[in-house]
Design a protein around this motif. Sequence first.
Motif, PDB file in Angstrom:
ATOM      1  N   LYS A   7      48.967  33.221   1.062  1.00 55.53           N
ATOM      2  CA  LYS A   7      48.113  33.618  -0.047  1.00 55.53           C
ATOM      3  C   LYS A   7      46.772  34.165   0.403  1.00 55.53           C
ATOM      4  O   LYS A   7      45.822  34.200  -0.354  1.00 55.53           O
ATOM      5  N   SER A   8      46.652  34.580   1.668  1.00 51.84           N
ATOM      6  CA  SER A   8      45.402  35.169   2.134  1.00 51.84           C
ATOM      7  C   SER A   8      45.689  36.250   3.171  1.00 51.84           C
ATOM      8  O   SER A   8      46.689  36.193   3.876  1.00 51.84           O
ATOM      9  N   TRP A   9      44.782  37.235   3.234  1.00 50.10           N
ATOM     10  CA  TRP A   9      44.937  38.364   4.138  1.00 50.10           C
ATOM     11  C   TRP A   9      43.562  38.777   4.641  1.00 50.10           C
ATOM     12  O   TRP A   9      42.555  38.545   3.979  1.00 50.10           O
ATOM     13  N   SER A  10      43.519  39.389   5.809  1.00 53.33           N
ATOM     14  CA  SER A  10      42.276  39.964   6.307  1.00 53.33           C
ATOM     15  C   SER A  10      42.624  41.041   7.318  1.00 53.33           C
ATOM     16  O   SER A  10      43.754  41.123   7.804  1.00 53.33           O
ATOM     17  N   GLY A  11      41.654  41.883   7.628  1.00 56.81           N
ATOM     18  CA  GLY A  11      41.887  42.927   8.596  1.00 56.81           C
ATOM     19  C   GLY A  11      40.633  43.736   8.852  1.00 56.81           C
ATOM     20  O   GLY A  11      39.616  43.571   8.184  1.00 56.81           O
ATOM     21  N   TRP A  12      40.734  44.633   9.836  1.00 60.30           N
ATOM     22  CA  TRP A  12      39.605  45.485  10.218  1.00 60.30           C
ATOM     23  C   TRP A  12      39.687  46.840   9.549  1.00 60.30           C
ATOM     24  O   TRP A  12      38.674  47.462   9.270  1.00 60.30           O
ATOM     25  N   ALA A  13      40.892  47.318   9.342  1.00 60.49           N
ATOM     26  CA  ALA A  13      41.090  48.671   8.815  1.00 60.49           C
ATOM     27  C   ALA A  13      41.846  48.608   7.495  1.00 60.49           C
ATOM     28  O   ALA A  13      42.256  47.550   7.036  1.00 60.49           O
ATOM     29  N   GLY A  14      42.050  49.776   6.908  1.00 56.23           N
ATOM     30  CA  GLY A  14      42.757  49.859   5.654  1.00 56.23           C
ATOM     31  C   GLY A  14      44.244  49.605   5.818  1.00 56.23           C
ATOM     32  O   GLY A  14      44.822  49.869   6.870  1.00 56.23           O
ATOM     33  N   ARG A  15      44.854  49.066   4.780  1.00 58.97           N
ATOM     34  CA  ARG A  15      46.295  48.850   4.768  1.00 58.97           C
ATOM     35  C   ARG A  15      46.765  48.490   3.372  1.00 58.97           C
ATOM     36  O   ARG A  15      45.953  48.286   2.475  1.00 58.97           O
ATOM     37  N   THR A  16      48.072  48.396   3.186  1.00 59.12           N
ATOM     38  CA  THR A  16      48.664  48.022   1.905  1.00 59.12           C
ATOM     39  C   THR A  16      49.189  46.605   2.004  1.00 59.12           C
ATOM     40  O   THR A  16      49.853  46.247   2.971  1.00 59.12           O
ATOM     41  N   ILE A  17      48.891  45.801   0.999  1.00 56.06           N
ATOM     42  CA  ILE A  17      49.316  44.406   0.954  1.00 56.06           C
ATOM     43  C   ILE A  17      50.231  44.208  -0.248  1.00 56.06           C
ATOM     44  O   ILE A  17      49.868  44.553  -1.367  1.00 56.06           O
ATOM     45  N   GLU A  18      51.411  43.665  -0.010  1.00 58.38           N
ATOM     46  CA  GLU A  18      52.320  43.278  -1.096  1.00 58.38           C
ATOM     47  C   GLU A  18      51.981  41.837  -1.467  1.00 58.38           C
ATOM     48  O   GLU A  18      52.003  40.950  -0.616  1.00 58.38           O
ATOM     49  N   VAL A  19      51.669  41.601  -2.729  1.00 54.93           N
ATOM     50  CA  VAL A  19      51.328  40.261  -3.194  1.00 54.93           C
ATOM     51  C   VAL A  19      52.579  39.655  -3.821  1.00 54.93           C
ATOM     52  O   VAL A  19      53.178  40.261  -4.711  1.00 54.93           O
ATOM     53  N   PRO A  20      52.992  38.475  -3.366  1.00 59.59           N
ATOM     54  CA  PRO A  20      54.191  37.868  -3.929  1.00 59.59           C
ATOM     55  C   PRO A  20      54.016  37.580  -5.415  1.00 59.59           C
ATOM     56  O   PRO A  20      53.005  37.017  -5.831  1.00 59.59           O
ATOM     57  N   ALA A  21      55.001  38.001  -6.210  1.00 58.55           N
ATOM     58  CA  ALA A  21      54.944  37.786  -7.662  1.00 58.55           C
ATOM     59  C   ALA A  21      55.220  36.323  -7.971  1.00 58.55           C
ATOM     60  O   ALA A  21      55.980  35.659  -7.276  1.00 58.55           O
ATOM     61  N   ASP A  22      54.599  35.821  -9.035  1.00 60.08           N
ATOM     62  CA  ASP A  22      54.833  34.437  -9.415  1.00 60.08           C
ATOM     63  C   ASP A  22      56.078  34.288 -10.275  1.00 60.08           C
ATOM     64  O   ASP A  22      56.459  33.190 -10.635  1.00 60.08           O
ATOM     65  N   GLY A  23      56.709  35.407 -10.634  1.00 58.56           N
ATOM     66  CA  GLY A  23      57.939  35.367 -11.411  1.00 58.56           C
ATOM     67  C   GLY A  23      57.731  35.261 -12.904  1.00 58.56           C
ATOM     68  O   GLY A  23      58.671  35.375 -13.670  1.00 58.56           O
TER      69      GLY A  23
END
Length: 188
Positions: A7-23
Amino acid sequence: MSVEGPKSWSGWAGRTIEVPADGAGKPTLLEVRGGLTSSFRFHRAVGGRSTGENLVTTSRGRRMRIVLSADSSGFTVDRITVSDGASGFHRWHARIVGAEALPPLTKGEREGKYTETFGYFQPKRYYEERHVLRWEFKSHGSVTYHLATGGRRVEITDFPSRPEGTFPLTHHGYVTISSPDKWRVSLT
């Protein structure tokens, strides 16, 4: 290199993050921030691609809470660079938070700057008792209302010719106020 948890993400550059759906088809609450010397733009994504819809632009390491609408599959992050190529050296961070992490929107007046998301969970016994959100921007901004149960969001964009207005809050949900300048909101 980036750090990820469920449930957390980080990075230095741009990117695409898929967030898990809660259904359940409900909106997802995120807390995001950039570095003290780095700015990032967060966009809504559908089907793994950016929609170009700006959710928030980070400001000086400040934590900001935003809402990913129920029809979103995630978000994209873009590092903001200036014309000379310098863009700071800090990373961005994002994490899923619960409704309890949001400041509550209650009767009374609130002031702020940039972007803030409030939780609206007020008891309502009758239709006549629905609450009305009143906003005022110093220059311009937007108000976005997401129902806590999902469905389509309502976005009201104000320009300098109309920097104030009202909107009825019919059900529990989340209200995001966003402006490059100061704003003021109240619940009546």
